[in-house]
Design a protein around this motif. Structure first.
Motif, PDB file in Angstrom:
ATOM      1  N   THR A 100      70.834 -13.976  64.423  1.00  0.00           N
ATOM      2  CA  THR A 100      71.259 -12.974  65.502  1.00  0.00           C
ATOM      3  C   THR A 100      71.081 -11.670  65.058  1.00  0.00           C
ATOM      4  N   ALA A 101      70.563 -11.078  66.115  1.00  0.00           N
ATOM      5  CA  ALA A 101      70.115  -9.396  65.636  1.00  0.00           C
ATOM      6  C   ALA A 101      71.184  -8.483  65.837  1.00  0.00           C
ATOM      7  N   GLN A 102      72.258  -8.760  66.832  1.00  0.00           N
ATOM      8  CA  GLN A 102      73.379  -7.954  67.162  1.00  0.00           C
ATOM      9  C   GLN A 102      72.645  -6.719  67.720  1.00  0.00           C
ATOM     10  N   TYR A 103      71.661  -6.675  68.520  1.00  0.00           N
ATOM     11  CA  TYR A 103      71.079  -5.819  69.272  1.00  0.00           C
ATOM     12  C   TYR A 103      70.460  -4.686  68.586  1.00  0.00           C
ATOM     13  N   ALA A 104      70.164  -4.953  67.346  1.00  0.00           N
ATOM     14  CA  ALA A 104      69.519  -3.937  66.359  1.00  0.00           C
ATOM     15  C   ALA A 104      68.165  -4.204  65.870  1.00  0.00           C
ATOM     16  N   PRO A 105      67.381  -3.591  66.712  1.00  0.00           N
ATOM     17  CA  PRO A 105      65.952  -3.668  66.541  1.00  0.00           C
ATOM     18  C   PRO A 105      65.463  -3.888  64.928  1.00  0.00           C
ATOM     19  N   THR A 126      65.309 -12.719  72.316  1.00  0.00           N
ATOM     20  CA  THR A 126      65.992 -12.388  73.582  1.00  0.00           C
ATOM     21  C   THR A 126      66.077 -10.869  73.662  1.00  0.00           C
ATOM     22  N   SER A 127      64.936 -10.166  73.534  1.00  0.00           N
ATOM     23  CA  SER A 127      64.792  -8.732  73.618  1.00  0.00           C
ATOM     24  C   SER A 127      63.274  -8.361  73.648  1.00  0.00           C
ATOM     25  N   SER A 128      63.028  -7.268  74.594  1.00  0.00           N
ATOM     26  CA  SER A 128      61.496  -7.000  74.661  1.00  0.00           C
ATOM     27  C   SER A 128      61.664  -5.382  74.040  1.00  0.00           C
ATOM     28  N   GLU A 129      62.398  -5.058  73.249  1.00  0.00           N
ATOM     29  CA  GLU A 129      62.265  -3.842  72.487  1.00  0.00           C
ATOM     30  C   GLU A 129      62.240  -4.261  70.896  1.00  0.00           C
ATOM     31  N   HIS A 130      60.620  -3.955  70.409  1.00  0.00           N
ATOM     32  CA  HIS A 130      60.748  -4.283  69.074  1.00  0.00           C
ATOM     33  C   HIS A 130      60.294  -3.124  68.311  1.00  0.00           C
ATOM     34  N   THR A 131      60.211  -3.341  67.041  1.00  0.00           N
ATOM     35  CA  THR A 131      59.616  -2.118  66.099  1.00  0.00           C
ATOM     36  C   THR A 131      58.159  -2.742  66.278  1.00  0.00           C
ATOM     37  N   ARG A 188      74.500   0.248  73.116  1.00  0.00           N
ATOM     38  CA  ARG A 188      74.073  -0.328  71.840  1.00  0.00           C
ATOM     39  C   ARG A 188      72.570   0.214  71.776  1.00  0.00           C
ATOM     40  N   PRO A 189      72.066   0.601  70.909  1.00  0.00           N
ATOM     41  CA  PRO A 189      70.748   0.844  70.389  1.00  0.00           C
ATOM     42  C   PRO A 189      70.186  -0.596  70.469  1.00  0.00           C
ATOM     43  N   GLY A 190      69.085  -0.643  71.689  1.00  0.00           N
ATOM     44  CA  GLY A 190      68.234  -1.784  71.752  1.00  0.00           C
ATOM     45  C   GLY A 190      68.672  -2.650  72.656  1.00  0.00           C
ATOM     46  N   ASP A 191      69.756  -2.454  73.440  1.00  0.00           N
ATOM     47  CA  ASP A 191      70.393  -3.300  74.601  1.00  0.00           C
ATOM     48  C   ASP A 191      69.685  -2.760  75.678  1.00  0.00           C
ATOM     49  N   LEU A 196      68.983  -1.302  82.114  1.00  0.00           N
ATOM     50  CA  LEU A 196      68.390  -1.744  83.291  1.00  0.00           C
ATOM     51  C   LEU A 196      69.490  -2.142  84.483  1.00  0.00           C
ATOM     52  N   ARG A 197      70.433  -2.691  84.051  1.00  0.00           N
ATOM     53  CA  ARG A 197      71.642  -3.044  85.054  1.00  0.00           C
ATOM     54  C   ARG A 197      72.244  -1.692  85.453  1.00  0.00           C
TER      55      ARG A 197
END
Length: 332
Positions: A100-105, A126-131, A188-191, A196-197
Motif C-alpha cells: 500500500t502506497a498511502q497515496y505517496a508516489p 491503483t494510480s496513474s501518477e508515477h515517478t 493528498r499528494p498523488g491523489d 478529477l472529481r
C-alpha cells in the motif's frame, strides 16, 4: 535456534522413497500409486514441507506472481478491487504480492522496486501518477492501472471517469433545486482521483463559482473526522450552503453526523452526498446519496487482461471504462 527449510530430500527420507518419486507425487500424482502418494503426503504434512518453486520459475521464466500496489486498504472499495483481482487470477494459479502506497508516489516507487525484485509476471497499480523511475520499471512488464483512465496507459487501464462522476453528482444536486453547492475533499499528494472529481464539480456547479474546501489529513484523523470538521468550516465560510458534495463516503458520513449535531435537517436544509457506496452509508445505514463503483468487477477485468498478456494474447482494448452508478438516497 537455527532454522532451515524442509527439503524434498527430507520428505523422501521420511517417506522411504526417492526424490524423483516425491516430485512426481507432488506434480503428477496420477503417475504414482495410491500407497506411495499417501506416504509422501503424510511426510509433507508431518514435516511442514513447502515446495520451492524458484527453480521452476527460473526455467519457465514465469513466477506465477502479480505485484499489486494500491493507494490504501482503509477504503472498502479498494479492498473489493483486490478481492476481485485475486479471484480472477486464482484459477490460473497466480498469486498476489500486495503493498500500500498511502497515496505517496515516493512510497509507490519503493514498493514497485521491491516487488519487481521478486520477478512478478505482471503489475497492478491503483494510480496513474508515477515517478519517472517507477514508470520506467512498470513499462518492462504488463501493467494495469486501476481506478483511473489515463489517456496513455503504461500498458492498460481499467477504471472510470472520476471527472464525469463529480460532474454527474453536481448535476444531480442542481436538478433537485440546489444552488449553493460546496464540495469537501481531501488534499493528498498523488491523489489525482479526488482532484478529477473536483474538476467535474467545478464544471457543473451553478455559475461556475466553486465552493471547494480541501483538507489535509493529520496523523490519526479519520475520514469522518475530516467530514465533520469540513462541514463546520464550509458553513462558517459560506453560511447559505444548501448542499455539500463529499469526495468520499467517509467524509459524507462525518458531514452527515455533524449536520445532526447542529440540528440541520438532511436533506431539507442541507443535502449531503458521498462517493464509493460503502456498507455503512446504504439504506440500512444513514441513506447517503453516493456514487457506486463496482470495485470487484474492476479487479476481475484487470485479471482477465493480465492473464491474456502473460500468455502472449493480443488485447482487443487497453483502456476500459467500467462506468459508475449514481445512487440516490434520502440525503438528497
Amino acid at each position: 535456534m537455527t532454522k532451515k527449510w524442509v527439503t524434498m530430500g527430507d520428505v523422501a527420507r521420511a517417506a522411504g522413497v526417492g526424490k524423483i518419486t516425491v516430485s512426481r507425487a507432488l506434480s503428477t500424482p496420477q503417475k504414482v500409486s495410491a500407497e506411495t502418494r499417501e506416504k509422501v503426503e503424510a511426510a509433507v504434512a508431518a514435516l511442514g514441507y513447502v515446495r520451492d518453486d524458484t527453480a521452476g520459475a527460473l526455467s519457465s521464466q514465469r513466477s506465477k506472481m502479480v505485484g499489486a500496489v494500491v493507494s490504501t486498504l482503509d477504503q472498502p472499495v479498494f479492498a473489493s478491487t483486490i478481492r476481485g483481482l485475486s479471484e480472477g487470477l486464482a484459477p490460473e494459479g497466480m498469486q498476489l504480492l500486495l503493498g500500500t502506497a498511502q497515496y505517496a508516489p515516493e512510497t509507490e516507487a519503493g514498493l514497485v522496486a521491491t516487488l519487481m525484485g521478486r520477478r512478478p509476471d505482471a503489475m497492478v497499480v491503483t494510480s496513474s501518477e508515477h515517478t519517472e523511475g517507477t514508470r520506467t520499471l512498470l513499462s518492462r512488464l504488463p501493467t494495469v492501472e486501476l481506478w483511473e483512465l489515463p489517456e496513455k496507459p503504461i500498458f492498460a487501464a481499467v477504471g472510470f471517469s472520476n471527472r464525469a462522476a463529480g460532474r454527474a453528482m453536481t448535476e444531480h444536486l442542481v436538478q433537485t433545486g440546489r444552488r449553493a453547492i460546496a464540495m469537501l475533499s481531501t488534499e493528498r499528494p498523488g491523489d489525482t482521483r479526488a482532484q478529477l472529481r473536483a474538476e467535474g464539480y467545478a464544471e457543473a456547479v451553478p455559475g461556475h463559482a466553486p465552493r471547494l474546501l480541501k483538507l489535509t489529513p493529520e496523523p490519526g484523523q479519520t475520514g469522518p473526522d475530516l467530514g465533520a470538521i469540513g462541514l463546520e468550516w464550509i458553513l462558517e465560510k459560506w453560511p447559505d450552503t444548501d448542499a455539500v458534495l463529499c469526495a468520499s463516503d467517509a467524509l459524507g458520513l462525518g458531514a452527515f453526523c455533524e449536520a445532526g449535531r447542529r440540528g440541520l435537517s438532511v436533506p431539507q436544509r442541507l443535502a449531503i452526498t458521498g462517493f464509493g457506496d460503502v456498507e455503512d452509508v446504504g439504506d440500512a445505514g444513514i441513506g447517503l446519496t453516493t456514487i457506486r463503483i463496482d470495485g470487484a468487477a474492476i479487479g476481475r477485468k484487470a485479471a482477465q487482461l493480465l492473464l491474456a498478456a502473460t500468455t502472449g494474447q493480443a488485447l482487443p482494448e487497453t483502456r476500459i471504462d467500467m462506468g459508475f452508478t449514481l445512487t440516490r438516497r434520502a440525503s438528497s
